[in-house]
Structure formats: C-alpha cells, structure tokens
Motif scaffolding. Structure first.
Motif, PDB file in Angstrom:
ATOM      1  N   SER A 261       2.175  11.534   2.552  1.00  0.00           N
ATOM      2  CA  SER A 261       1.118  11.860   1.585  1.00  0.00           C
ATOM      3  C   SER A 261       0.167  10.680   1.466  1.00  0.00           C
ATOM      4  O   SER A 261       0.382   9.628   2.066  1.00  0.00           O
ATOM      5  CB  SER A 261       1.719  12.194   0.218  1.00  0.00           C
ATOM      6  OG  SER A 261       2.357  11.068  -0.339  1.00  0.00           O
ATOM      7  N   ALA A 262      -0.878  10.896   0.668  1.00  0.00           N
ATOM      8  CA  ALA A 262      -1.850   9.833   0.459  1.00  0.00           C
ATOM      9  C   ALA A 262      -1.228   8.668  -0.290  1.00  0.00           C
ATOM     10  O   ALA A 262      -0.194   8.809  -0.939  1.00  0.00           O
ATOM     11  CB  ALA A 262      -3.035  10.389  -0.327  1.00  0.00           C
ATOM     12  N   MET A 263      -1.879   7.510  -0.166  1.00  0.00           N
ATOM     13  CA  MET A 263      -1.389   6.352  -0.919  1.00  0.00           C
ATOM     14  C   MET A 263      -2.529   5.401  -1.213  1.00  0.00           C
ATOM     15  O   MET A 263      -3.552   5.373  -0.534  1.00  0.00           O
ATOM     16  CB  MET A 263      -0.298   5.617  -0.153  1.00  0.00           C
ATOM     17  CG  MET A 263      -0.777   4.814   1.026  1.00  0.00           C
ATOM     18  SD  MET A 263       0.498   3.660   1.619  1.00  0.00           S
ATOM     19  CE  MET A 263      -0.357   2.909   3.006  1.00  0.00           C
ATOM     20  N   ILE A 264      -2.335   4.630  -2.269  1.00  0.00           N
ATOM     21  CA  ILE A 264      -3.198   3.509  -2.623  1.00  0.00           C
ATOM     22  C   ILE A 264      -2.356   2.249  -2.487  1.00  0.00           C
ATOM     23  O   ILE A 264      -1.233   2.194  -2.984  1.00  0.00           O
ATOM     24  CB  ILE A 264      -3.700   3.635  -4.079  1.00  0.00           C
ATOM     25  CG1 ILE A 264      -4.667   4.802  -4.223  1.00  0.00           C
ATOM     26  CG2 ILE A 264      -4.339   2.333  -4.555  1.00  0.00           C
ATOM     27  CD1 ILE A 264      -5.010   5.126  -5.664  1.00  0.00           C
ATOM     28  N   TYR A 265      -2.891   1.243  -1.802  1.00  0.00           N
ATOM     29  CA  TYR A 265      -2.208  -0.044  -1.698  1.00  0.00           C
ATOM     30  C   TYR A 265      -3.124  -1.087  -2.335  1.00  0.00           C
ATOM     31  O   TYR A 265      -4.217  -1.359  -1.850  1.00  0.00           O
ATOM     32  CB  TYR A 265      -1.920  -0.402  -0.236  1.00  0.00           C
ATOM     33  CG  TYR A 265      -0.948  -1.558  -0.086  1.00  0.00           C
ATOM     34  CD1 TYR A 265       0.359  -1.337   0.339  1.00  0.00           C
ATOM     35  CD2 TYR A 265      -1.329  -2.864  -0.381  1.00  0.00           C
ATOM     36  CE1 TYR A 265       1.264  -2.383   0.467  1.00  0.00           C
ATOM     37  CE2 TYR A 265      -0.442  -3.914  -0.279  1.00  0.00           C
ATOM     38  CZ  TYR A 265       0.857  -3.667   0.160  1.00  0.00           C
ATOM     39  OH  TYR A 265       1.751  -4.716   0.264  1.00  0.00           O
ATOM     40  N   ALA A 266      -2.674  -1.650  -3.452  1.00  0.00           N
ATOM     41  CA  ALA A 266      -3.469  -2.642  -4.183  1.00  0.00           C
ATOM     42  C   ALA A 266      -2.859  -4.023  -4.003  1.00  0.00           C
ATOM     43  O   ALA A 266      -1.676  -4.234  -4.304  1.00  0.00           O
ATOM     44  CB  ALA A 266      -3.528  -2.285  -5.659  1.00  0.00           C
ATOM     45  N   GLY A 267      -3.646  -4.955  -3.504  1.00  0.00           N
ATOM     46  CA  GLY A 267      -3.159  -6.320  -3.293  1.00  0.00           C
ATOM     47  C   GLY A 267      -3.106  -7.102  -4.589  1.00  0.00           C
ATOM     48  O   GLY A 267      -4.064  -7.098  -5.371  1.00  0.00           O
ATOM     49  N   GLY A 268      -1.998  -7.762  -4.832  1.00  0.00           N
ATOM     50  CA  GLY A 268      -1.852  -8.597  -6.009  1.00  0.00           C
ATOM     51  C   GLY A 268      -2.405  -9.986  -5.779  1.00  0.00           C
ATOM     52  O   GLY A 268      -2.851 -10.324  -4.685  1.00  0.00           O
ATOM     53  N   SER A 269      -2.352 -10.824  -6.811  1.00  0.00           N
ATOM     54  CA  SER A 269      -2.833 -12.201  -6.675  1.00  0.00           C
ATOM     55  C   SER A 269      -1.957 -12.989  -5.710  1.00  0.00           C
ATOM     56  O   SER A 269      -2.384 -13.990  -5.136  1.00  0.00           O
ATOM     57  CB  SER A 269      -2.873 -12.885  -8.042  1.00  0.00           C
ATOM     58  OG  SER A 269      -1.621 -12.776  -8.699  1.00  0.00           O
ATOM     59  N   VAL A 270      -0.706 -12.552  -5.532  1.00  0.00           N
ATOM     60  CA  VAL A 270       0.181 -13.044  -4.479  1.00  0.00           C
ATOM     61  C   VAL A 270       0.842 -11.804  -3.877  1.00  0.00           C
ATOM     62  O   VAL A 270       0.977 -10.773  -4.548  1.00  0.00           O
ATOM     63  CB  VAL A 270       1.262 -14.018  -5.025  1.00  0.00           C
ATOM     64  CG1 VAL A 270       0.622 -15.286  -5.560  1.00  0.00           C
ATOM     65  CG2 VAL A 270       2.107 -13.360  -6.102  1.00  0.00           C
ATOM     66  N   PRO A 271       1.265 -11.852  -2.594  1.00  0.00           N
ATOM     67  CA  PRO A 271       1.827 -10.659  -1.942  1.00  0.00           C
ATOM     68  C   PRO A 271       2.999 -10.029  -2.696  1.00  0.00           C
ATOM     69  O   PRO A 271       3.170  -8.804  -2.662  1.00  0.00           O
ATOM     70  CB  PRO A 271       2.254 -11.184  -0.572  1.00  0.00           C
ATOM     71  CG  PRO A 271       1.299 -12.312  -0.302  1.00  0.00           C
ATOM     72  CD  PRO A 271       1.089 -12.964  -1.636  1.00  0.00           C
ATOM     73  N   LYS A 272       3.807 -10.838  -3.375  1.00  0.00           N
ATOM     74  CA  LYS A 272       4.943 -10.288  -4.116  1.00  0.00           C
ATOM     75  C   LYS A 272       4.506  -9.346  -5.224  1.00  0.00           C
ATOM     76  O   LYS A 272       5.303  -8.547  -5.722  1.00  0.00           O
ATOM     77  CB  LYS A 272       5.773 -11.424  -4.740  1.00  0.00           C
ATOM     78  CG  LYS A 272       6.635 -12.201  -3.759  1.00  0.00           C
ATOM     79  CD  LYS A 272       7.442 -13.253  -4.501  1.00  0.00           C
ATOM     80  CE  LYS A 272       8.304 -14.065  -3.555  1.00  0.00           C
ATOM     81  NZ  LYS A 272       9.088 -15.108  -4.272  1.00  0.00           N
ATOM     82  N   LEU A 273       3.233  -9.436  -5.637  1.00  0.00           N
ATOM     83  CA  LEU A 273       2.732  -8.610  -6.727  1.00  0.00           C
ATOM     84  C   LEU A 273       1.854  -7.457  -6.233  1.00  0.00           C
ATOM     85  O   LEU A 273       1.126  -6.846  -7.012  1.00  0.00           O
ATOM     86  CB  LEU A 273       1.975  -9.464  -7.741  1.00  0.00           C
ATOM     87  CG  LEU A 273       2.836 -10.488  -8.487  1.00  0.00           C
ATOM     88  CD1 LEU A 273       1.976 -11.342  -9.403  1.00  0.00           C
ATOM     89  CD2 LEU A 273       3.951  -9.802  -9.283  1.00  0.00           C
ATOM     90  N   ASP A 274       1.927  -7.160  -4.932  1.00  0.00           N
ATOM     91  CA  ASP A 274       1.250  -5.975  -4.414  1.00  0.00           C
ATOM     92  C   ASP A 274       1.867  -4.728  -5.052  1.00  0.00           C
ATOM     93  O   ASP A 274       3.016  -4.754  -5.521  1.00  0.00           O
ATOM     94  CB  ASP A 274       1.409  -5.878  -2.894  1.00  0.00           C
ATOM     95  CG  ASP A 274       0.619  -6.940  -2.143  1.00  0.00           C
ATOM     96  OD1 ASP A 274      -0.098  -7.728  -2.789  1.00  0.00           O
ATOM     97  OD2 ASP A 274       0.739  -6.984  -0.899  1.00  0.00           O
ATOM     98  N   THR A 275       1.133  -3.636  -5.042  1.00  0.00           N
ATOM     99  CA  THR A 275       1.611  -2.378  -5.633  1.00  0.00           C
ATOM    100  C   THR A 275       1.116  -1.196  -4.813  1.00  0.00           C
ATOM    101  O   THR A 275      -0.040  -1.183  -4.370  1.00  0.00           O
ATOM    102  CB  THR A 275       1.109  -2.205  -7.078  1.00  0.00           C
ATOM    103  OG1 THR A 275       1.476  -3.344  -7.861  1.00  0.00           O
ATOM    104  CG2 THR A 275       1.703  -0.952  -7.720  1.00  0.00           C
ATOM    105  N   VAL A 276       1.981  -0.221  -4.617  1.00  0.00           N
ATOM    106  CA  VAL A 276       1.585   1.044  -3.991  1.00  0.00           C
ATOM    107  C   VAL A 276       1.575   2.115  -5.076  1.00  0.00           C
ATOM    108  O   VAL A 276       2.465   2.157  -5.927  1.00  0.00           O
ATOM    109  CB  VAL A 276       2.553   1.439  -2.863  1.00  0.00           C
ATOM    110  CG1 VAL A 276       2.345   2.895  -2.440  1.00  0.00           C
ATOM    111  CG2 VAL A 276       2.368   0.521  -1.654  1.00  0.00           C
ATOM    112  N   VAL A 277       0.558   2.957  -5.041  1.00  0.00           N
ATOM    113  CA  VAL A 277       0.444   4.064  -5.996  1.00  0.00           C
ATOM    114  C   VAL A 277       0.435   5.373  -5.216  1.00  0.00           C
ATOM    115  O   VAL A 277      -0.328   5.525  -4.255  1.00  0.00           O
ATOM    116  CB  VAL A 277      -0.850   3.959  -6.832  1.00  0.00           C
ATOM    117  CG1 VAL A 277      -0.900   5.070  -7.874  1.00  0.00           C
ATOM    118  CG2 VAL A 277      -0.944   2.590  -7.500  1.00  0.00           C
ATOM    119  N   ARG A 278       1.301   6.288  -5.632  1.00  0.00           N
ATOM    120  CA  ARG A 278       1.340   7.609  -4.995  1.00  0.00           C
ATOM    121  C   ARG A 278       1.348   8.688  -6.071  1.00  0.00           C
ATOM    122  O   ARG A 278       2.012   8.537  -7.097  1.00  0.00           O
ATOM    123  CB  ARG A 278       2.576   7.755  -4.103  1.00  0.00           C
ATOM    124  CG  ARG A 278       2.696   6.683  -3.033  1.00  0.00           C
ATOM    125  CD  ARG A 278       3.736   7.044  -2.001  1.00  0.00           C
ATOM    126  NE  ARG A 278       3.150   7.781  -0.900  1.00  0.00           N
ATOM    127  CZ  ARG A 278       3.840   8.209   0.157  1.00  0.00           C
ATOM    128  NH1 ARG A 278       5.141   8.001   0.225  1.00  0.00           N
ATOM    129  NH2 ARG A 278       3.249   8.864   1.130  1.00  0.00           N
TER     130      ARG A 278
END
Length: 283
Positions: A220-237
């Motif tokens: 399915s579709a996804m949103i990948y949002a980069g955090g201020s550091v990679p550990k804080l990245d987030t995917v939204v589905r």
C-alpha cells in the motif's frame, strides 16, 4: 472538570524512545526512578507521554542509560522542550487527532518520501482533487467538516511550498494519475499541478508506468518522514481502521529498502514528466 489533553504522536514518540533506552540498559522503571530519586510512577508517566520531562532530567536519564549518542539525546531534548503551538492547533477538537499528528510530524521532518499507488499524494493535491476524495467518504462527511479537511490539507503544503521547504520525493503509480478524481477538468488541473511542482529543485516526482516489467506489489501507499536523526524517522500508513505511525528501527529499515527499490524501478524525473504530459493530452 478539566480534561487532560491526549498526548500527541510526537510526545508519544519521545516517551517510547525513553522507554527503549531504559530497556536497552536493562533497568526496570523502579531502578530508573531510584537513580533519579523519584518514584516509579513518575517514570511510568514519562514513558506513557502523560507527563513532561525537563532537559536536565532527560539528560540524567540518558546518562544512567549509558546512551552516548549526543546527537540523538539532543534531538530528544528538542522534542521534550518544544512548546510551540502551530497552525494545526486551530483544528484540534474539529478534526481527527491523526490529522494533527501528521501535520506535526511533517512540520518537524527533515525530508519526505511518498509512495502512492491509487491516489496522488496529499502534498501534491489540488483543492478540487482533495475535495472530491473527501466527498467519497462513507459515511458522508458534513459539509463543514469536509471543508475543514480540505483547508487543512492545503495548509500542509507549507512544508514543500513555504519559505523553508524540505526535500521531497514522490513516487506515483500511473494508475493514480489516470484515475479521474473529481472529473476530467479536475484531473487535468491535478496533472498540471504535479508538473508545475516537479520543476522545483527540492521536489522529485517519479512515475511507475503500467509498462514496467516485474513490478512487485508494495502492499500500500506510505509516507516516510525523516527525523532530525535517522533513529527518529517515521513511516505513516493509512488502513481501514485508521492511520498508523511506525517507528521501530527494524521496520524503518524495511520501508527504506522498499522505497529505494521502487524508486530505482520507476522512471527518471524527465521521462516521468513526459508521461504526465502525455496523460494530460489524453484527457
């Protein structure tokens, strides 16, 4: 009686990261509390996002948890001390919480990747396209809420069209571009809008054509949002039961690989624009 406001997704993410640090250190909530000289209830409240944490206390916790990643700790401090009330707060109590959480996530993102298979990404949508999509919702939305959702979606465009836009990549399946959401005129205006935005230096639009061989289902579709550091990245589905925010390192790695694989298989930006031009002429 005053009702305590539910923690935002950003506050909950901070809470989750602090719990992960404690568990990685092999400490119980009671042991962590003893190191700070507080009771375990306070640690539990911090890790549930129902109680804030000061910079001093957060850094104390990070030290007790043997976290030596200063960049990560500083990013957590920024999350803990941010008291900004931004534009999306005007919608609190009027739109679902997930709408506000997404706005907050985008506002703090350092980059954004979108994968869309059926509909054009919200950040690229025209007002008419968004209104047509929201109009198909079951049960039908009241007119005032429908317009609130459209206005909220248009305001989200600030992250790629405002004074300090973030790098943005969108990979869109040809199917999403061919579906005439809102009718012929609205669909044509939507394609023209994508072409206009794709000319910006910070925006990259790629198309997955029907003609692509061996395109495997991405789910399915996804949103990948980069955090201020990679550990804080987030995917939204988005799913049938609502919006899911994904933040475990293992899953983030899977989605990073997925996006890069689909990106590599899609058309380059130039040929993608040519295909969109072709679809515009076919309308």
């Amino acid at each position: 009686m005053v009702t305590k406001r539910e923690p935002t997704a950003r506050q909950l993410r901070l809470a989750v990261e602090l719990r992960r640090l404690r568990e990685a250190a092999g400490l119980s909530a009671r042991e962590a509390a003893a190191l700070l000289g507080v009771n375990s209830v306070q640690i539990s409240q911090i890790e549930l996002g129902t109680s804030g944490v000061s910079e001093q206390r957060l850094r104390q916790l990070a030290g007790h948890y043997a976290c030596t990643d200063e960049e990560f700790v500083s990013a957590l401090v920024a999350m803990a001390t941010d008291r900004t009330r931004n534009w999306w707060e005007e919608y609190r109590g009027h739109l679902p919480t997930s709408f506000l959480d997404l706005s907050e996530l985008e506002h703090n993102a350092t980059f954004r990747w979108d994968l869309d298979l059926i509909h054009v990404s919200g950040l690229l949508q025209t007002e008419d396209y968004a209104r047509a999509l929201f109009s198909t919702r079951i049960p039908e939305l009241p007119e005032n809420e429908l317009e609130l959702r459209v206005r909220h979606r248009m305001q989200r465009h600030l992250i790629i069209e405002g004074d300090t836009p973030i790098p943005y990549k969108a990979v869109i399946h040809e199917a999403a571009l061919r579906i005439r959401v809102g009718g012929q005129a609205a669909a044509g205006a939507q394609l023209a809008r994508i072409l206009e935005l794709s000319e910006a230096d910070h925006i990259t639009v790629r198309v997955i054509p029907f003609a692509l061989d061996r395109f495997d289902d991405t789910g399915s579709a996804m949103i990948y949002a980069g955090g201020s550091v990679p550990k804080l990245d987030t995917v939204v589905r988005d799913g049938p039961h609502g919006t899911t925010f994904i933040d475990s390192e293992a899953q983030l790695g899977v989605f990073r690989t997925l996006f890069r694989r689909v990106e590599a298989a899609s058309l380059d930006p130039g040929p993608s624009r040519e295909l969109i031009h072709k679809l515009t002429k076919e309308l």
